[in-house]
Design an enzyme around this catalytic site. Structure first.
Site, PDB file in Angstrom:
ATOM      1  N   GLY A   1       0.860  -1.178   0.000  1.00 57.79           N
ATOM      2  CA  GLY A   1       0.000   0.000   0.000  1.00 57.79           C
ATOM      3  C   GLY A   1       0.894   1.224   0.000  1.00 57.79           C
ATOM      4  O   GLY A   1       1.149   1.854  -1.040  1.00 57.79           O
ATOM      5  N   ARG A   2       1.439   1.510   1.183  1.00 56.04           N
ATOM      6  CA  ARG A   2       2.285   2.683   1.374  1.00 56.04           C
ATOM      7  C   ARG A   2       3.436   2.769   0.370  1.00 56.04           C
ATOM      8  O   ARG A   2       3.733   3.843  -0.152  1.00 56.04           O
ATOM      9  CB  ARG A   2       2.883   2.580   2.791  1.00 56.04           C
ATOM     10  CG  ARG A   2       3.608   3.790   3.291  1.00 56.04           C
ATOM     11  CD  ARG A   2       4.294   3.470   4.636  1.00 56.04           C
ATOM     12  NE  ARG A   2       3.508   2.622   5.479  1.00 56.04           N
ATOM     13  CZ  ARG A   2       2.734   3.034   6.488  1.00 56.04           C
ATOM     14  NH1 ARG A   2       2.689   4.294   6.803  1.00 56.04           N
ATOM     15  NH2 ARG A   2       2.046   2.163   7.194  1.00 56.04           N
TER      16      ARG A   2
ATOM     17  N   CYS B   1      -8.919  22.782  16.921  1.00 58.93           N
ATOM     18  CA  CYS B   1      -9.050  23.235  18.307  1.00 58.93           C
ATOM     19  C   CYS B   1      -8.505  22.217  19.291  1.00 58.93           C
ATOM     20  O   CYS B   1      -9.228  21.747  20.169  1.00 58.93           O
ATOM     21  CB  CYS B   1     -10.506  23.514  18.610  1.00 58.93           C
ATOM     22  SG  CYS B   1     -11.174  24.755  17.519  1.00 58.93           S
TER      23      CYS B   1
ATOM     24  N   ARG C   1      -1.651  11.019  11.006  1.00 55.51           N
ATOM     25  CA  ARG C   1      -0.560  10.120  11.390  1.00 55.51           C
ATOM     26  C   ARG C   1       0.345  10.658  12.503  1.00 55.51           C
ATOM     27  O   ARG C   1       0.733   9.897  13.384  1.00 55.51           O
ATOM     28  CB  ARG C   1       0.263   9.704  10.158  1.00 55.51           C
ATOM     29  CG  ARG C   1      -0.585   9.021   9.071  1.00 55.51           C
ATOM     30  CD  ARG C   1       0.229   8.339   7.990  1.00 55.51           C
ATOM     31  NE  ARG C   1       0.957   7.196   8.504  1.00 55.51           N
ATOM     32  CZ  ARG C   1       2.220   7.196   8.834  1.00 55.51           C
ATOM     33  NH1 ARG C   1       2.949   8.284   8.645  1.00 55.51           N
ATOM     34  NH2 ARG C   1       2.797   6.139   9.335  1.00 55.51           N
TER      35      ARG C   1
HETATM   36  N1  LLP Z   1      -2.496  -5.990   3.606  1.00 56.00           N
HETATM   37  C1  LLP Z   1      -3.245  -5.941   4.714  1.00 56.00           C
HETATM   38  C2  LLP Z   1      -4.074  -7.082   5.057  1.00 56.00           C
HETATM   39  C3  LLP Z   1      -3.220  -4.794   5.522  1.00 56.00           C
HETATM   40  O1  LLP Z   1      -3.951  -4.765   6.628  1.00 56.00           O
HETATM   41  C4  LLP Z   1      -2.418  -3.693   5.152  1.00 56.00           C
HETATM   42  C5  LLP Z   1      -2.390  -2.481   5.979  1.00 56.00           C
HETATM   43  C6  LLP Z   1      -1.676  -3.775   3.975  1.00 56.00           C
HETATM   44  C7  LLP Z   1      -1.730  -4.951   3.222  1.00 56.00           C
HETATM   45  C8  LLP Z   1      -0.836  -2.658   3.458  1.00 56.00           C
HETATM   46  O2  LLP Z   1       0.174  -2.277   4.301  1.00 56.00           O
HETATM   47  P1  LLP Z   1       1.266  -1.189   3.800  1.00 56.00           P
HETATM   48  O3  LLP Z   1       2.011  -1.792   2.651  1.00 56.00           O
HETATM   49  O4  LLP Z   1       0.539   0.024   3.402  1.00 56.00           O
HETATM   50  O5  LLP Z   1       2.101  -0.992   4.995  1.00 56.00           O
HETATM   51  N2  LLP Z   1      -2.956   3.808   8.967  1.00 56.00           N
HETATM   52  C9  LLP Z   1      -1.633   3.252   9.192  1.00 56.00           C
HETATM   53  C10 LLP Z   1      -1.380   2.019   8.410  1.00 56.00           C
HETATM   54  C11 LLP Z   1      -2.351   0.902   8.704  1.00 56.00           C
HETATM   55  C12 LLP Z   1      -2.139  -0.243   7.780  1.00 56.00           C
HETATM   56  C13 LLP Z   1      -3.246  -1.214   7.868  1.00 56.00           C
HETATM   57  N3  LLP Z   1      -3.095  -2.347   7.022  1.00 56.00           N
HETATM   58  C14 LLP Z   1      -0.585   4.336   8.881  1.00 56.00           C
HETATM   59  O6  LLP Z   1      -0.953   5.437   8.513  1.00 56.00           O
HETATM   60  O7  LLP Z   1       0.595   4.084   9.043  1.00 56.00           O
END
Ligand code: LLP
Length: 430
Positions: free
Chosen positions: A293-294, A360, A331
Site C-alpha cells: 500500500g504505502r 481546536c 498520522r
Molecule cells: N495488507 C493488509 C491485510 C493490511 O492490513 C495492510 C495495511 C496492507 C496490506 C498494506 O500495508 P502497507 O504496505 O501500506 O504498509 N494507517 C496506518 C497504516 C495501517 C495499515 C493497515 N493495514 C498508517 O498510517 O501508518
C-alpha cells in the site's frame, strides 16, 4: 514577529541538503525549477496551489507508475508466478485504481466501500481480494454478487456466514496470525499473537480442515500481514517459511508493510530487495502474492498548505500554523509519525519551527522541530511523503472541508478529487 527570538538549529545538527531531500522523500523526478520553486510531475507547486487552493494533496502520477513497475519487474525478473495486490486502504481513490489496474496489479479491499471504489476504478472483480476481520453479511453478499476473485476468511464465524451466503463455490484464502512481531509502531503491528485479525497458529489447522471439508469454499492459499512501515526484511523470510510449512496451496500471500522514507533519516529496503526476500523463502511452484500500500503511493504525494500565522514563544518554540492539520493528516497524532517540510520556493533554512494545524486541540501538531527558512504568513509549506493514509484517513473535524487530490504528469495538473464544499458538510442531513 521577531525572527531573533526563534530557536535555531545547533551548528552541528545533521540536516539533509535540499537536493538530497528531493531525491529521498519526494516523488521521483521532483526538482527545483529555474525560479527556485519545487516542481512535482513537471508542475510548479506554487502554480498548482494558486490554481487549486490549499491545503491540497498533490501527486506525481509517474511516481505511482514507476513504483508499480518496480514491483512487477522485480517479480517478473525472477518468476512468472506472482501477483502484486494494491492495498487500496492506503489511498482509496478511483484515479489511482485506474493507474494500477492499467499497470497489471490486483487489488486488496477491506470493506464494501473499498470494493465499490476498486470496481469503479477499473479493477476486474476477479482480481480483487477481499479482507476484513468483521466483514458484514451485506459486504459479503455484495462481494459475492459482484464476483470477487478471492475472499480472505478471517474467523470461524465468517466461514459459516460465507457458506450460508454463497450459491456457488467461492475461492477463499485463509488469514493466519503467525505470531511474528515486526518492529514498528504497536498500532500497525498485526502479526503478533494478541491480534484481532485472522486465525492464530493453534486455530489455523482446524480452520484449514473446515474449509477443505466445505463444498462451498475452495481454499486456494494462506495469507498473513505482519504489519506496516517495516524496515527489516528478516521477518518476511520467517513468515514465508512458516506458511510454507502449513501445507501446499497454489497461493501464498505475504501481505504488505514495506517501509518508505518519511524523513532524511529513514533508509528503507528497495522494492527489489523486498521481492527477492519474499521469493527466496517461498517454496517452488507456488504463486507468491504481496500487498503493498504505502510503498506504492506514499512518496508519490505531498501536501501543500498555506502558512497563516507565526507565533513565537520566546526561548521555547516558534509555531507556524497552516490551513489544515489533523483532519488531512492524522498520522502524527496517531503514531507520532515524523515528517519533513519546506517552504515551496525557499528550501532549507535553519529556523527551528513547529508546524501546527488549525484545529481546536493543542495536540494538533503536524511536525515538531523542523528547520525552515523563516516562514511568513502566505508562504506555501510542503510536507512530503503524505501519499499514503493521508487522504485515506482524512476527516471533517471542526467541519473542515477535505482537501482535493491533484495529479501532476508531464507538466499538466488535473484535479481527480475535488475539494469538499460547505454544502457537502450538510449533504447527509435529513
Ligand atoms: N495488507 C493488509 C491485510 C493490511 O492490513 C495492510 C495495511 C496492507 C496490506 C498494506 O500495508 P502497507 O504496505 O501500506 O504498509 N494507517 C496506518 C497504516 C495501517 C495499515 C493497515 N493495514 C498508517 O498510517 O501508518
Amino acid at each position: 514577529m521577531d525572527a531573533r527570538a526563534a530557536p535555531h538549529l545547533p551548528a552541528n545538527a545533521e540536516v539533509l541538503e535540499p537536493a538530497e531531500r528531493l531525491s529521498h522523500v519526494y516523488p521521483v523526478h521532483s526538482r527545483r525549477n529555474e525560479s527556485g520553486r519545487l516542481e512535482i510531475g513537471g508542475c510548479d507547486v506554487v502554480e498548482v496551489a494558486r490554481e487549486f487552493g490549499t491545503p491540497a494533496y498533490v501527486y506525481a502520477e509517474e511516481d505511482i507508475r514507476e513504483r508499480a513497475r518496480g514491483f512487477m519487474d522485480a517479480f517478473a525478473a525472477r518468476t512468472d508466478r506472482f501477483d502484486v495486490v494494491y492495498a487500496s486502504k492506503a489511498f482509496p481513490c478511483t484515479a489511482v485504481h485506474r493507474i494500477l489496474s492499467e499497470e497489471g496489479l490486483s487489488c486488496d479491499v477491506a470493506s464494501g466501500g473499498e470494493l465499490y471504489l476498486a470496481l469503479r476504478g477499473g479493477f476486474a472483480p476477479e482480481r480483487v481480494y477481499m479482507h476484513g476481520n468483521n466483514k458484514t453479511e451485506g459486504e459479503l453478499a455484495y462481494a459475492l454478487d459482484r464476483g470477487v476473485g478471492h475472499i480472505v476468511v478471517d474467523s470461524f464465524d465468517e466461514i459459516e456466514r460465507l457458506e450460508r451466503l454463497t450459491e456457488t463455490r467461492q475461492k477463499v484464502m485463509l488469514r493466519v496470525t503467525p505470531g511474528i512481531t515486526a518492529f514498528t509502531h504497536a498500532s500497525i503491528q498485526t502479526g503478533q499473537v494478541d491480534s484481532k485479525f485472522g486465525f492464530g497458529m493453534d486455530d489455523a489447522p482446524a480452520a484449514i480442515e473446515r474449509c477443505m471439508a466445505s463444498d462451498r469454499l475452495e481454499l486456494c492459499g494462506l495469507h498473513a500481514h505482519i504489519g506496516s512501515q517495516i524496515f527489516d526484511l528478516e521477518p518476511y523470510e520467517r513468515l514465508a517459511e512458516l506458511l510454507a510449512g502449513m501445507g501446499n496451496y497454489p497461493l501464498l500471500n505475504l501481505g504488505g508493510g514495506l517501509a518508505i522514507a518519511y524523513t532524511a533519516a529513514d533508509d528503507p529496503p528497495t522494492i527489489d530487495a523486498y521481492v527477492e526476500t519474499l521469493l527466496r523463502a517461498a517454496p517452488d511452484g507456488v504463486t507468491v502474492l504481496c500487498e503493498p500500500g504505502r510503498s506504492l503511493v506514499g512518496n508519490a504525494g505531498v501536501t501543500v498548505y498555506t502558512v497563516g500565522t507565526v507565533k513565537d514563544v520566546p526561548g521555547v518554540r516558534r509555531y507556524v500554523a497552516v490551513d489544515g492539520g489533523m483532519s488531512d493528516n492524522l498520522r502524527p497524532m496517531l503514531y507520532g509519525a515524523r515528517y519533513e517540510a519546506e517552504i515551496a520556493d525557499r528550501p532549507g533554512g535553519d529556523a527551528l519551527c513547529t508546524v501546527a494545524g488549525m484545529h481546536c486541540e493543542s495536540g494538533d501538531i503536524l511536525i515538531r522541530d523542523v528547520a525552515l527558512d523563516d516562514p511568513r504568513p502566505g508562504d506555501l509549506l510542503v510536507v512530503p511523503a503524505t501519499g499514503a493514509y493521508g487522504h485515506a484517513m482524512a476527516n471533517n473535524y471542526n467541519a473542515l472541508r477535505r482537501p482535493p487530490v491533484v495529479f501532476c504528469a508531464e507538466g499538466d495538473a488535473r484535479i481527480v478529487v475535488r475539494r469538499e464544499t460547505y454544502e457537502d458538510l450538510a449533504v447527509r442531513d435529513v
